[in-house]
Design an enzyme around this catalytic site. Structure first.
Site, PDB file in Angstrom:
ATOM      1  N   SER A  98       0.871  -1.177   0.000  1.00 36.47           N
ATOM      2  CA  SER A  98       0.000   0.000   0.000  1.00 36.47           C
ATOM      3  C   SER A  98       0.899   1.215   0.000  1.00 36.47           C
ATOM      4  O   SER A  98       1.660   1.419   0.951  1.00 36.47           O
ATOM      5  CB  SER A  98      -0.910   0.014   1.237  1.00 36.47           C
ATOM      6  OG  SER A  98      -1.574   1.259   1.362  1.00 36.47           O
ATOM      7  N   GLY A 101      -0.024   3.241   2.885  1.00 34.25           N
ATOM      8  CA  GLY A 101      -0.007   2.495   4.134  1.00 34.25           C
ATOM      9  C   GLY A 101      -1.255   2.717   4.966  1.00 34.25           C
ATOM     10  O   GLY A 101      -1.305   2.332   6.138  1.00 34.25           O
ATOM     11  N   GLU A 163       3.908   1.055  -7.933  1.00 33.94           N
ATOM     12  CA  GLU A 163       3.365  -0.229  -8.385  1.00 33.94           C
ATOM     13  C   GLU A 163       4.379  -0.997  -9.230  1.00 33.94           C
ATOM     14  O   GLU A 163       4.491  -2.227  -9.108  1.00 33.94           O
ATOM     15  CB  GLU A 163       2.069   0.014  -9.148  1.00 33.94           C
ATOM     16  CG  GLU A 163       0.986   0.602  -8.273  1.00 33.94           C
ATOM     17  CD  GLU A 163       0.066   1.588  -8.965  1.00 33.94           C
ATOM     18  OE1 GLU A 163      -0.848   2.100  -8.299  1.00 33.94           O
ATOM     19  OE2 GLU A 163       0.260   1.871 -10.172  1.00 33.94           O
TER      20      GLU A 163
END
Length: 196
Positions: A98, A101, A163
């Site tokens: 994430s 987060g 990503e």
């Protein structure tokens, strides 16, 4: 008609350059710590009874790629949210990603894992995030968060660079664990899907 800012070739060059810079920063930052988080990730996965992966959106898709490779290696791997995913337990590892987060479902999954006695490995841009604070091992990625549109950390859209790093880290973890195992590519091959 393409211009230098709109050509695919230039976009590929930009992405390659950003990834090169990010990997170099992440590796350098990791080597400046007492315990290399990347090696700690590999050790945690190698020691796990089972590995569970959870992420949202493109980060989640990147972790699904990692889950596939870890399965090829022979690890027992489950994708959180699939109907066949069992309960997590002590001895298991929850691998998460994430950028912020703070993604609610991922933080809740990490909380559940900790409550069950499992360990959490987190990939995030935020060292002080709720997810990072729950994790046994944290890889802090110096990339832009999804909502950062300043282009200070990356010229790419949203969390693209983060990503992409999740994909690279997943492949690097697999590769290192594979080489540690001493198994040949031929030994891993029978685990590839054969119902296609």
């Amino acid at each position: 008609m393409t211009t230098p800012d709109t050509s695919v070739r230039d976009a590929l060059s930009l992405i390659r350059g950003e990834l090169d810079t990010l990997v170099e920063r992440a590796v350098t930052d990791a080597s400046d710590t007492d315990a290399d988080p990347f090696e700690a990730f590999a050790d945690l996965l190698a020691d796990a009874d089972r590995v569970f992966v959870v992420g949202a959106g493109r980060s989640g898709l990147a972790l699904r790629m990692t889950a596939m490779r870890l399965m090829h290696l022979g690890l027992a791997v489950h994708v959180v949210g699939e109907v066949t995913t069992p309960a997590i337990a002590e001895g298991d590892v929850l691998l998460t990603a994430s950028g912020s987060g703070t993604t609610g479902a991922i933080v809740r999954a990490a909380e559940g894992a900790v409550e069950a006695g499992a360990r959490v490995a987190a990939i995030t841009t935020a060292a002080d995030s709720p997810l990072a604070l729950l994790a046994t091992v944290v890889a802090v990625v110096p990339a832009a968060e999804k909502l950062d549109r300043s282009e200070a950390a990356s010229a790419q859209y949203a969390g693209g660079l983060f990503e992409q790093f999740v994909v690279l880290l997943g492949d690097a973890l697999f590769h290192a664990l594979w080489k540690r195992s001493g198994a040949s590519a031929d030994e891993l091959w029978p685990r590839h899907a054969n119902l296609e």
